[in-house]
Design a protein around this motif. Structure first.
Motif, short mmCIF file in Angstrom:
data_model
loop_
_atom_site.label_atom_id
_atom_site.label_comp_id
_atom_site.label_asym_id
_atom_site.label_seq_id
_atom_site.Cartn_x
_atom_site.Cartn_y
_atom_site.Cartn_z
N ALA A 1 7.18 0.26 -5.78
CA ALA A 1 6.78 1.61 -6.18
C ALA A 1 6.00 2.30 -5.05
CB ALA A 1 5.94 1.56 -7.45
N LYS A 2 5.09 1.56 -4.40
CA LYS A 2 4.33 2.13 -3.29
C LYS A 2 5.25 2.51 -2.14
CE LYS A 2 -0.20 0.07 -3.93
NZ LYS A 2 -1.23 -0.80 -3.36
N LYS A 3 6.22 1.63 -1.86
CA LYS A 3 7.16 1.91 -0.77
C LYS A 3 7.98 3.17 -1.08
CE LYS A 3 10.62 -0.27 2.11
NZ LYS A 3 11.39 -1.47 2.40
N LEU A 4 8.39 3.30 -2.32
CA LEU A 4 9.17 4.47 -2.73
C LEU A 4 8.35 5.76 -2.61
CD1 LEU A 4 11.88 5.37 -3.84
CD2 LEU A 4 10.95 5.10 -6.13
N THR A 5 7.07 5.71 -3.00
CA THR A 5 6.24 6.92 -2.87
C THR A 5 6.05 7.29 -1.41
OG1 THR A 5 4.22 5.59 -2.97
CG2 THR A 5 4.97 6.59 -5.02
N HIS A 6 5.93 6.30 -0.54
CA HIS A 6 5.80 6.59 0.88
C HIS A 6 7.08 7.23 1.42
CE1 HIS A 6 1.93 4.89 2.21
NE2 HIS A 6 2.05 4.14 1.13
N GLN A 7 8.23 6.79 0.93
CA GLN A 7 9.49 7.39 1.37
C GLN A 7 9.61 8.83 0.84
OE1 GLN A 7 12.50 4.75 -0.07
NE2 GLN A 7 12.33 3.33 1.66
N GLU B 1 5.62 9.44 4.34
CA GLU B 1 4.46 8.81 4.94
C GLU B 1 4.89 7.50 5.59
OE1 GLU B 1 1.88 8.29 1.63
OE2 GLU B 1 1.24 10.37 1.61
N LEU B 2 4.06 7.03 6.51
CA LEU B 2 4.38 5.79 7.20
C LEU B 2 4.13 4.60 6.27
CD1 LEU B 2 5.12 4.56 9.98
CD2 LEU B 2 2.67 4.25 10.30
N TRP B 3 5.10 3.73 6.14
CA TRP B 3 4.96 2.55 5.28
C TRP B 3 4.44 1.41 6.14
CZ3 TRP B 3 4.13 0.67 0.84
CH2 TRP B 3 4.47 -0.64 0.52
#
Length: 103
Positions: A17-23, A27-29
């Protein structure tokens, strides 16, 4: 209490979920928090890089240049004239800069 804990999402699911919000928000993951140059690259340009990017501003002549080149025309800068008028107006209304202290 154990029933509530079973319904919470797993760590992998939270990470996804965090990775998806960064995409989504571009934002830089960086899940491992390693140092990267993103902060430096986002910083405003300074020094020679700034001049290289925007070019030299001396190429465009200013009003002062024209006044120096053609003194016989007795050119008057409207911006400077307006500024002087505003300074005098403020002084008349006692809103100007205070007089310097005499020693």
């Amino acid at each position: 209490m154990s029933g509530v804990l079973k319904r919470l999402p797993s760590k992998e699911r939270l990470l996804q979920a965090k990775k998806l919000t960064h995409q989504i928000f571009d934002e830089l993951w960086n899940p491992t928090s390693k140092r990267n140059p993103a902060k430096i690259l986002k910083a405003p340009l300074i020094g020679p890089e700034l001049v290289k990017y925007y070019g030299d501003n001396l190429a465009v002549p200013t009003f002062k240049d024209f006044k120096k080149w053609f003194p016989e025309l007795k050119l008057v800068d409207p911006r400077e004239e307006h500024r002087q008028f505003m300074v005098q107006d403020r002084k008349r209304r006692n809103k100007g800069a205070p007089k310097k202290k005499k020693q």
